[in-house]
Design a protein around this motif. Structure first.
Motif, PDB file in Angstrom:
ATOM      1  N   ALA A  14       0.650  -1.420   0.429  1.00  0.00           N
ATOM      2  CA  ALA A  14      -0.471  -0.031   0.021  1.00  0.00           C
ATOM      3  C   ALA A  14       0.309   1.148  -0.278  1.00  0.00           C
ATOM      4  O   ALA A  14       0.309   2.254  -0.914  1.00  0.00           O
ATOM      5  N   GLY A  15       2.326   1.132   0.963  1.00  0.00           N
ATOM      6  CA  GLY A  15       3.076   1.793   0.720  1.00  0.00           C
ATOM      7  C   GLY A  15       3.780   2.948  -0.726  1.00  0.00           C
ATOM      8  O   GLY A  15       4.728   3.128  -0.383  1.00  0.00           O
ATOM      9  N   PHE A  16       3.459   1.731  -1.292  1.00  0.00           N
ATOM     10  CA  PHE A  16       4.622   1.837  -2.363  1.00  0.00           C
ATOM     11  C   PHE A  16       4.770   2.862  -3.635  1.00  0.00           C
ATOM     12  O   PHE A  16       5.980   3.675  -3.391  1.00  0.00           O
ATOM     13  N   MET A  17       4.129   3.359  -3.414  1.00  0.00           N
ATOM     14  CA  MET A  17       3.970   4.667  -4.498  1.00  0.00           C
ATOM     15  C   MET A  17       4.794   5.561  -3.383  1.00  0.00           C
ATOM     16  O   MET A  17       5.699   6.630  -4.129  1.00  0.00           O
ATOM     17  N   SER A  18       4.865   5.784  -2.010  1.00  0.00           N
ATOM     18  CA  SER A  18       5.037   7.202  -0.885  1.00  0.00           C
ATOM     19  C   SER A  18       6.790   6.232  -1.732  1.00  0.00           C
ATOM     20  O   SER A  18       7.412   7.280  -0.881  1.00  0.00           O
ATOM     21  N   ASP A  19       7.176   4.665  -1.707  1.00  0.00           N
ATOM     22  CA  ASP A  19       8.303   4.766  -1.868  1.00  0.00           C
ATOM     23  C   ASP A  19       9.080   5.142  -2.860  1.00  0.00           C
ATOM     24  O   ASP A  19      10.058   5.855  -2.944  1.00  0.00           O
ATOM     25  N   LEU A  20       8.179   4.861  -4.371  1.00  0.00           N
ATOM     26  CA  LEU A  20       8.483   5.586  -5.487  1.00  0.00           C
ATOM     27  C   LEU A  20       9.063   7.059  -5.376  1.00  0.00           C
ATOM     28  O   LEU A  20       9.890   7.661  -6.258  1.00  0.00           O
ATOM     29  N   HIS A  21       7.820   7.366  -4.622  1.00  0.00           N
ATOM     30  CA  HIS A  21       8.004   9.174  -4.566  1.00  0.00           C
ATOM     31  C   HIS A  21       9.362   9.652  -3.107  1.00  0.00           C
ATOM     32  O   HIS A  21       9.971  10.579  -4.223  1.00  0.00           O
ATOM     33  N   ALA A  22       9.217   8.650  -2.285  1.00  0.00           N
ATOM     34  CA  ALA A  22      10.945   8.754  -1.461  1.00  0.00           C
ATOM     35  C   ALA A  22      11.941   8.446  -2.796  1.00  0.00           C
ATOM     36  O   ALA A  22      13.659   9.500  -2.513  1.00  0.00           O
ATOM     37  N   LEU A  23      12.128   7.310  -3.242  1.00  0.00           N
ATOM     38  CA  LEU A  23      13.555   7.220  -4.169  1.00  0.00           C
ATOM     39  C   LEU A  23      13.374   8.588  -5.478  1.00  0.00           C
ATOM     40  O   LEU A  23      15.411   9.508  -5.279  1.00  0.00           O
ATOM     41  N   ALA A  24      12.544   9.052  -6.217  1.00  0.00           N
ATOM     42  CA  ALA A  24      12.623  10.224  -6.994  1.00  0.00           C
ATOM     43  C   ALA A  24      13.426  11.376  -6.379  1.00  0.00           C
ATOM     44  O   ALA A  24      14.355  12.063  -6.571  1.00  0.00           O
ATOM     45  N   LYS A  25      12.781  11.366  -5.228  1.00  0.00           N
ATOM     46  CA  LYS A  25      13.439  12.865  -3.863  1.00  0.00           C
ATOM     47  C   LYS A  25      14.650  12.412  -4.065  1.00  0.00           C
ATOM     48  O   LYS A  25      15.196  13.320  -4.339  1.00  0.00           O
ATOM     49  N   GLU A  26      15.255  11.063  -3.851  1.00  0.00           N
ATOM     50  CA  GLU A  26      16.848  11.071  -3.392  1.00  0.00           C
ATOM     51  C   GLU A  26      17.277  10.923  -4.647  1.00  0.00           C
ATOM     52  O   GLU A  26      18.240  11.982  -4.774  1.00  0.00           O
ATOM     53  N   MET A  27      16.788  10.659  -5.832  1.00  0.00           N
ATOM     54  CA  MET A  27      17.616  10.835  -7.325  1.00  0.00           C
ATOM     55  C   MET A  27      17.751  12.379  -7.100  1.00  0.00           C
ATOM     56  O   MET A  27      19.251  12.750  -8.042  1.00  0.00           O
ATOM     57  N   ALA A  28      17.024  13.217  -7.254  1.00  0.00           N
ATOM     58  CA  ALA A  28      16.409  14.591  -6.955  1.00  0.00           C
ATOM     59  C   ALA A  28      17.788  15.292  -6.497  1.00  0.00           C
ATOM     60  O   ALA A  28      19.110  15.934  -6.911  1.00  0.00           O
ATOM     61  N   GLN A  29      18.153  14.670  -5.431  1.00  0.00           N
ATOM     62  CA  GLN A  29      18.678  15.399  -3.984  1.00  0.00           C
ATOM     63  C   GLN A  29      19.571  14.857  -3.998  1.00  0.00           C
ATOM     64  O   GLN A  29      21.365  15.188  -3.698  1.00  0.00           O
ATOM     65  N   ARG A  30      20.324  14.000  -4.840  1.00  0.00           N
ATOM     66  CA  ARG A  30      21.798  13.311  -5.283  1.00  0.00           C
ATOM     67  C   ARG A  30      22.424  14.144  -6.376  1.00  0.00           C
ATOM     68  O   ARG A  30      23.794  13.739  -6.441  1.00  0.00           O
ATOM     69  N   GLY A  31      21.979  14.662  -7.269  1.00  0.00           N
ATOM     70  CA  GLY A  31      22.248  15.806  -8.463  1.00  0.00           C
ATOM     71  C   GLY A  31      21.943  15.046  -9.866  1.00  0.00           C
ATOM     72  O   GLY A  31      21.950  15.041 -10.624  1.00  0.00           O
ATOM     73  N   VAL A  32      20.799  13.908  -9.856  1.00  0.00           N
ATOM     74  CA  VAL A  32      20.417  13.615 -10.776  1.00  0.00           C
ATOM     75  C   VAL A  32      19.742  14.267 -11.553  1.00  0.00           C
ATOM     76  O   VAL A  32      18.628  14.934 -11.467  1.00  0.00           O
ATOM     77  N   GLY A  33      20.015  15.318 -12.719  1.00  0.00           N
ATOM     78  CA  GLY A  33      19.756  16.303 -13.672  1.00  0.00           C
ATOM     79  C   GLY A  33      18.819  15.688 -14.438  1.00  0.00           C
ATOM     80  O   GLY A  33      17.565  16.879 -15.252  1.00  0.00           O
ATOM     81  N   ARG A  34      18.599  14.367 -14.919  1.00  0.00           N
ATOM     82  CA  ARG A  34      18.441  14.537 -16.093  1.00  0.00           C
ATOM     83  C   ARG A  34      17.530  12.438 -16.169  1.00  0.00           C
ATOM     84  O   ARG A  34      18.873  12.371 -15.895  1.00  0.00           O
ATOM     85  N   VAL A  35      16.782  12.171 -16.639  1.00  0.00           N
ATOM     86  CA  VAL A  35      16.572  10.760 -16.766  1.00  0.00           C
ATOM     87  C   VAL A  35      16.482  10.450 -18.141  1.00  0.00           C
ATOM     88  O   VAL A  35      15.119  11.073 -19.005  1.00  0.00           O
ATOM     89  N   PHE A  36      16.911   9.349 -18.697  1.00  0.00           N
ATOM     90  CA  PHE A  36      16.584   8.976 -20.680  1.00  0.00           C
ATOM     91  C   PHE A  36      16.072   7.718 -20.083  1.00  0.00           C
ATOM     92  O   PHE A  36      15.879   7.181 -19.538  1.00  0.00           O
ATOM     93  N   GLY A  37      15.224   7.167 -21.412  1.00  0.00           N
ATOM     94  CA  GLY A  37      14.736   5.578 -21.045  1.00  0.00           C
ATOM     95  C   GLY A  37      13.558   5.935 -21.815  1.00  0.00           C
ATOM     96  O   GLY A  37      12.757   6.711 -22.751  1.00  0.00           O
TER      97      GLY A  37
END
Length: 536
Positions: A14-37
């Protein structure tokens, strides 16, 4: 660095969507400036939605392998792992060519794909493939998005650690409770020499040379190279680690340089080889040197097969600094570099209009401030020897794998990442078509990119064997080799160039802000074939 197991946290699907949002936030904070795919309709799309909300743009590619290569180029130029996203099964299978190339070229990237949860019944088989089988030979390792971690930052650090390469993250319908052990080979870095031993060899030498492997690009400080007065070579994958316009820059070391190359002339007189991260997968022939040799590599002798170094030192930063200081006391070979380089350039530039003069014209037009991207082929040999790269961020190529076709997606990734300098990618008849659909990205985003097709109508590096061994040329002959009208149809200005003057005129009419430019430059096949004689 291998991600460590974290204490398990309770969690449900049930909390998977929030986990994906947390993953996205961590990627942005880590400096991922663009994603391809290429996303699917499941968690990959949810993740991209979350990334968009974090201000991270997504670049839709036409092939997942291209996306990985573009992300790998970003990783190489930024020093931080790039990111690419795809679906499970066929999507991951399509990622494998990009993963393999990034593994060969030491490009740090974290790839993300949808996946089935561990323990999913075999009756659920839509797009189901053996992910670990696909990844086992193409990535440093993989993890599931898990309640126990690791997070994106740890995976990115793993991708960036020596030797850099791809790491894969699988996202299923809900986070797994226990992390999966990574498929990662351990390289303990056996220490078989001491710093004092290397310094004694340097002090005893009178004609030392320095060879830079690609690991040297990842040292914290290489400014000491500028003060050396001895020959400094780099492997093809490390061009630009030393400013190649400096008098001590001796060009590329391949292990097979023939009589026209500085390598052939200078290595014959050296009495000591000091190398930094020289690995057998970065040269065309790893053989023992004719003099004493020492290699500095944090991985020890794990990648030294064939060289038979007298000493291998693993404390890279400390030992390199000490060796640089000792090498500063030496002075020799600058006259040999000047003489052998001049003879090579005169030989390449004095004949008919061939790739050497194309490289020379483009390099001078942009005053050494254009990023060079090389695909593989005979023209690549010429480019490696004649183009003087001033810094590592102005060069990309398949210097280790000689992976035909990846030049174009690497160049696109570079142009997306850095619009401040124009990017020029050189392709041959074999490599131009593999990822050609991705050129639409260049048109869509008006990238500062010049695509140069150097064509003679053959797979020339292979045709040489046909001619030498009196074999058929039919398998290496390109039917209708022109791409100009096709590329024009993709929305890119296209020109066919017949001379050096025409090339200069077209370059003068183009500006990076006007969007991509495609230049098709045909050559006489026999002259093209013979241009590498005496070099490799």
């Amino acid at each position: 660095m291998r991600p460590q197991r974290k204490k398990n946290r309770k969690g449900t699907g049930a909390g998977f969507m929030s986990d994906l949002h947390a993953l996205a936030k961590e990627m942005a904070q880590r400096g991922v400036g663009r994603v391809f795919g290429i996303p699917g309709s499941g968690p990959s799309l949810t993740l991209l939605d979350a990334l968009e909300k974090e201000g991270v743009p997504f670049y839709l590619t036409h092939f997942e392998g291209s996306a990985v290569l573009m992300a790998g180029a970003v990783g190489r130029l930024s020093g931080k792992a790039g990111a690419a996203i795809g679906i499970k099964g066929p999507g991951l299978a399509n990622m494998v060519p990009g993963l393999s190339a990034c593994l060969l070229e030491a490009l740090p990237v974290v790839t993300i794909s949808e996946a089935y949860l561990p323990g999913t019944p075999s009756s659920k088989s839509h797009k189901r493939m053996n992910h670990q089988g696909l990844l086992s030979a193409a990535a440093k390792g993989s993890r599931f998005l898990a309640k126990s971690g690791p997070g994106f930052s740890e995976l990115a650090e793993w991708a960036e650690s020596e030797v850099p390469g791809p790491v894969h993250l699988e996202i299923a319908g809900s986070p797994v409770e226990v992390e999966k052990e990574a498929d990662r080979e351990s390289n303990p870095g056996d220490k078989i020499g001491e710093a004092d031993e290397a310094l004694k060899m340097i002090r005893a030498s009178s004609r030392p040379v320095l060879i830079l492997g690609s690991m040297a690009m990842r040292l914290k400080d290489t400014t000491a190279l500028d003060a050396l007065s001895i020959p400094v070579f780099s492997v093809a994958a490390a061009k630009g680690t030393i400013d190649e316009r400096l008098p001590q820059a001796a060009g590329v070391y391949t292990g097979v340089g023939l009589e026209k190359t500085p390598e052939h002339r200078i290595m014959a007189e050296a009495d000591l080889v000091v190398s930094i991260g020289l690995r057998h997968n970065e040269v065309l022939n790893a053989v023992p040197f004719k003099c004493r040799s020492v290699n500095i590599d944090p991985l020890g002798s794990a990648f030294c097969g064939g060289f038979r170094f007298d000493a291998v030192l693993t404390d890279a930063e400390k030992v390199t600094k000490a060796c640089f200081e000792a090498l500063r006391e030496k002075e020799w070979g600058l006259d040999l570099i000047e003489e052998s380089t001049r003879k090579l350039r005169d030989s390449l530039l004095s004949g008919p209009f061939l790739p050497a003069r194309v490289f020379e014209t483009v390099e001078h037009h942009f005053n050494h401030q254009c990023r060079l991207v090389l695909d593989t082929g005979n023209f690549c040999t010429i480019g490696e020897h004649i183009w003087r790269v001033p810094a590592p961020v102005l060069y990309l190529a398949s210097g280790q794998g000689r992976y035909m076709g990846i030049g174009l997606p690497l160049a696109l990734g570079a142009a997306v990442y850095d619009r401040g300098a124009p990017t020029a990618v050189f392709l041959g008849d074999g490599g131009v078509g593999m990822f050609v659909a991705e050129i639409k990205l260049a048109a869509q985003y008006r990238l500062p990119l010049i695509i140069l097709l150097l064509t003679d109508g053959y797979l020339s590096s292979i045709r040489g064997s046909s001619l030498k061994d009196h074999l058929t040329e039919r398998p290496v002959t390109i039917h209708r080799p022109s791409w100009a009208k096709t590329i024009e149809g993709l929305g890119v200005r296209s020109e066919v160039v017949g001379s050096e003057a025409e090339l200069e005129e077209i370059l003068s009419s183009w500006s990076p802000g006007s969007g991509p430019l495609f230049l098709e430059i045909p050559f006489n096949a026999n002259a093209y074939q013979n241009m590498v004689e005496g070099i490799r």
